[in-house]
Design a protein around this motif. Structure first.
Motif, PDB file in Angstrom:
ATOM      1  N   ALA A 163       3.765   7.646  -5.687  1.00  0.00           N
ATOM      2  CA  ALA A 163       2.423   7.883  -6.194  1.00  0.00           C
ATOM      3  C   ALA A 163       2.366   9.408  -5.794  1.00  0.00           C
ATOM      4  O   ALA A 163       2.630  11.015  -6.766  1.00  0.00           O
ATOM      5  CB  ALA A 163       0.740   7.922  -6.242  1.00  0.00           C
ATOM      6  N   MET A 164       2.379  10.088  -4.718  1.00  0.00           N
ATOM      7  CA  MET A 164       2.175  10.818  -3.716  1.00  0.00           C
ATOM      8  C   MET A 164       3.801  11.982  -4.472  1.00  0.00           C
ATOM      9  O   MET A 164       3.688  13.545  -4.566  1.00  0.00           O
ATOM     10  CB  MET A 164       1.915  11.087  -2.741  1.00  0.00           C
ATOM     11  CG  MET A 164       0.888  11.475  -2.183  1.00  0.00           C
ATOM     12  SD  MET A 164       0.507  10.822   0.044  1.00  0.00           S
ATOM     13  CE  MET A 164       0.426  12.582   0.264  1.00  0.00           C
TER      14      MET A 164
ATOM     15  N   MET B  33       0.741  12.975  -7.557  1.00  0.00           N
ATOM     16  CA  MET B  33      -0.338  12.788  -6.984  1.00  0.00           C
ATOM     17  C   MET B  33      -1.005  13.880  -6.185  1.00  0.00           C
ATOM     18  O   MET B  33       0.055  13.965  -5.704  1.00  0.00           O
ATOM     19  CB  MET B  33      -1.062  11.245  -6.575  1.00  0.00           C
ATOM     20  CG  MET B  33      -1.912  11.527  -6.410  1.00  0.00           C
ATOM     21  SD  MET B  33      -3.217  10.335  -8.122  1.00  0.00           S
ATOM     22  CE  MET B  33      -4.644  10.317  -6.988  1.00  0.00           C
TER      23      MET B  33
ATOM     24  N   LEU C 267       1.435   4.374  -3.006  1.00  0.00           N
ATOM     25  CA  LEU C 267       1.270   5.424  -2.122  1.00  0.00           C
ATOM     26  C   LEU C 267       1.874   6.778  -2.414  1.00  0.00           C
ATOM     27  O   LEU C 267       1.439   7.801  -3.096  1.00  0.00           O
ATOM     28  CB  LEU C 267       0.012   5.361  -0.672  1.00  0.00           C
ATOM     29  CG  LEU C 267      -0.607   6.738  -0.476  1.00  0.00           C
ATOM     30  CD1 LEU C 267      -1.684   7.375  -1.877  1.00  0.00           C
ATOM     31  CD2 LEU C 267      -0.849   6.497   0.870  1.00  0.00           C
TER      32      LEU C 267
ATOM     33  N   GLN D 149       0.569  -1.348  -0.161  1.00  0.00           N
ATOM     34  CA  GLN D 149      -0.070  -0.039   0.428  1.00  0.00           C
ATOM     35  C   GLN D 149       1.274   0.960   0.112  1.00  0.00           C
ATOM     36  O   GLN D 149       0.881   2.432  -1.537  1.00  0.00           O
ATOM     37  CB  GLN D 149      -0.316  -0.136   1.118  1.00  0.00           C
ATOM     38  CG  GLN D 149      -1.853   1.605   1.065  1.00  0.00           C
ATOM     39  CD  GLN D 149      -2.552   1.385   2.437  1.00  0.00           C
ATOM     40  OE1 GLN D 149      -3.585   2.586   2.764  1.00  0.00           O
ATOM     41  NE2 GLN D 149      -2.530   0.917   3.185  1.00  0.00           N
TER      42      GLN D 149
ATOM     43  N   ALA E 124      -5.396  11.738  -3.483  1.00  0.00           N
ATOM     44  CA  ALA E 124      -5.208  10.821  -3.150  1.00  0.00           C
ATOM     45  C   ALA E 124      -5.495   9.794  -2.483  1.00  0.00           C
ATOM     46  O   ALA E 124      -6.163   8.455  -2.130  1.00  0.00           O
ATOM     47  CB  ALA E 124      -3.300  11.029  -2.235  1.00  0.00           C
TER      48      ALA E 124
ATOM     49  N   LEU F 180      -7.326   5.964  -2.629  1.00  0.00           N
ATOM     50  CA  LEU F 180      -7.496   5.140  -2.405  1.00  0.00           C
ATOM     51  C   LEU F 180      -8.374   4.336  -1.428  1.00  0.00           C
ATOM     52  O   LEU F 180      -8.534   3.264  -1.165  1.00  0.00           O
ATOM     53  CB  LEU F 180      -6.181   5.530  -0.545  1.00  0.00           C
ATOM     54  CG  LEU F 180      -5.458   4.887  -0.691  1.00  0.00           C
ATOM     55  CD1 LEU F 180      -4.353   3.557  -0.903  1.00  0.00           C
ATOM     56  CD2 LEU F 180      -4.570   4.989   0.842  1.00  0.00           C
TER      57      LEU F 180
ATOM     58  N   THR G  93      -2.371   5.664  -6.898  1.00  0.00           N
ATOM     59  CA  THR G  93      -2.146   5.143  -5.599  1.00  0.00           C
ATOM     60  C   THR G  93      -3.140   3.816  -6.236  1.00  0.00           C
ATOM     61  O   THR G  93      -4.211   3.539  -5.071  1.00  0.00           O
ATOM     62  CB  THR G  93      -2.792   6.647  -5.964  1.00  0.00           C
ATOM     63  OG1 THR G  93      -2.214   7.478  -6.234  1.00  0.00           O
ATOM     64  CG2 THR G  93      -3.593   6.490  -4.786  1.00  0.00           C
TER      65      THR G  93
ATOM     66  N   GLY H 277      -1.837   1.260  -4.594  1.00  0.00           N
ATOM     67  CA  GLY H 277      -2.036   0.553  -3.093  1.00  0.00           C
ATOM     68  C   GLY H 277      -3.258   0.669  -3.173  1.00  0.00           C
ATOM     69  O   GLY H 277      -3.105  -0.166  -1.773  1.00  0.00           O
TER      70      GLY H 277
END
Length: 322
Positions: free
Chosen positions: A79-80, A84, A76, A72, A89, A93, A149, A152
């Motif tokens: 991505a951020m 993202m 995540l 996850q 996000a 998610l 994401t 994730g």
């Protein structure tokens, strides 16, 4: 629920929504894979020393840690870190909920009800619309963080299934021991991908405004969102049915998007908000009413907790916050 418990449930949603801007601040200082290792190492050390291990099979504990803790947050945080939007996000998610329902139907042969199927379909339409919308931005480059994401969310769903199969005697102790799994593999991945030089450089300037904000974000993620938020959520789940408590996690994207706009001045496009409404509505529809993954009644309330880091009330009642 009595008003005091309602306020506690809203407070949990607030802490989990604020968790996303906190992650954003930490990523300004630390590379993503190292940040995941730090996040869990801070909890894992006192857990090993102070918290008794829950009576569960090692394969489910390791699977829970690998899905929820490693997969996850690898996707995540990456991505951020690659663009993202923070608020978006927290919304995307929520894909962990339909992923959990579908994986349970395929892998555990759980029966998918009409209500759940309709909820999954609505959420998928919303997520697909967000992906298509982002694909039209920046020459398609904005699509990659959305896909990461979603990966994730898929990792979180895998962790949910392992948590469900573990049937822990204490879900809070299971959550704490799950944090023992990610630090070493994430540190190894950080050394391999990000490199020793990048890791060393990230510890320089911790007394600068950026460094202090990053440390504050990490402390919030660990102490407030994970320990306090999860503790309150577990306490509420033990006293009320999941169908009453779980829908409060639908407030997480609201506070995630709102806090990102307020503190980070990050706008969310109207089209993404409209499509996000479909996602939240689909998840909420599929998570209310009859639940097909409920554990035996004697321990159902104890074993159902949900995630922060972002959190969705899937039909399996996700095991803890992102």
């Amino acid at each position: 629920m009595p008003p005091r418990h309602v306020l506690l449930a809203v407070l949990v949603a607030v802490t989990w929504g604020l968790n996303f801007p906190a992650i954003h601040l930490s990523l300004q200082q630390f590379p993503p894979f190292l940040l995941v290792a730090l996040r869990f190492a801070v909890i894992a050390v006192p857990t090993l020393l102070l918290v008794p291990r829950p009576r569960v099979a090692w394969r489910w504990l390791l699977g829970y840690g690998a899905g929820f803790g490693v997969l996850q947050f690898v996707f995540l945080y990456l991505a951020m870190d690659t663009g993202m939007p923070t608020g978006l996000a927290s919304l995307v998610l929520q894909s962990s909920a339909p992923f959990t329902v579908l994986l349970a139907a395929v892998l555990l042969r759980e029966r998918l009800t009409v209500r759940q199927g309709l909820g999954v379909a609505i959420a998928v339409v919303g997520l697909g619309g967000i992906a298509v919308h982002r694909a039209g931005l920046d020459g398609g480059a904005a699509l990659v963080p959305v896909v990461l994401t979603l990966c994730g969310g898929l990792g979180w769903a895998f962790g949910n299934l392992c948590n469900r199969q573990a049937q822990a005697d204490s879900p809070f102790r299971l959550m704490m021991w799950m944090t023992v799994v990610p630090p070493l593999p994430m540190l190894a991945l950080s050394l391999l991908v990000e490199g020793p030089a990048t890791i060393a450089a990230s510890f320089h300037g911790l007394t600068t405004p950026t460094g202090l904000a990053a440390l504050g974000g990490l402390a919030f993620t660990v102490l407030v969102a994970t320990v306090v938020g999860t503790g309150l959520w577990t306490w509420l789940m033990a006293r009320h049915s999941s169908s009453v408590v779980a829908p409060f996690s639908m407030l997480v994207p609201v506070f995630g998007i709102g806090s990102s706009w307020l503190f980070l001045h990050e706008p969310t496009r109207p089209a993404e908000l409209a499509l996000g409404t479909l996602v939240v509505g689909g998840v909420l529809l599929g998570s209310t009413g009859r639940r097909t993954l409920a554990p035996p009644p004697s321990s159902a309330a104890e074993r159902r907790t949900a995630d922060p880091a972002a959190t969705a009330p899937a039909a399996t009642a996700p095991a803890e916050p992102a």
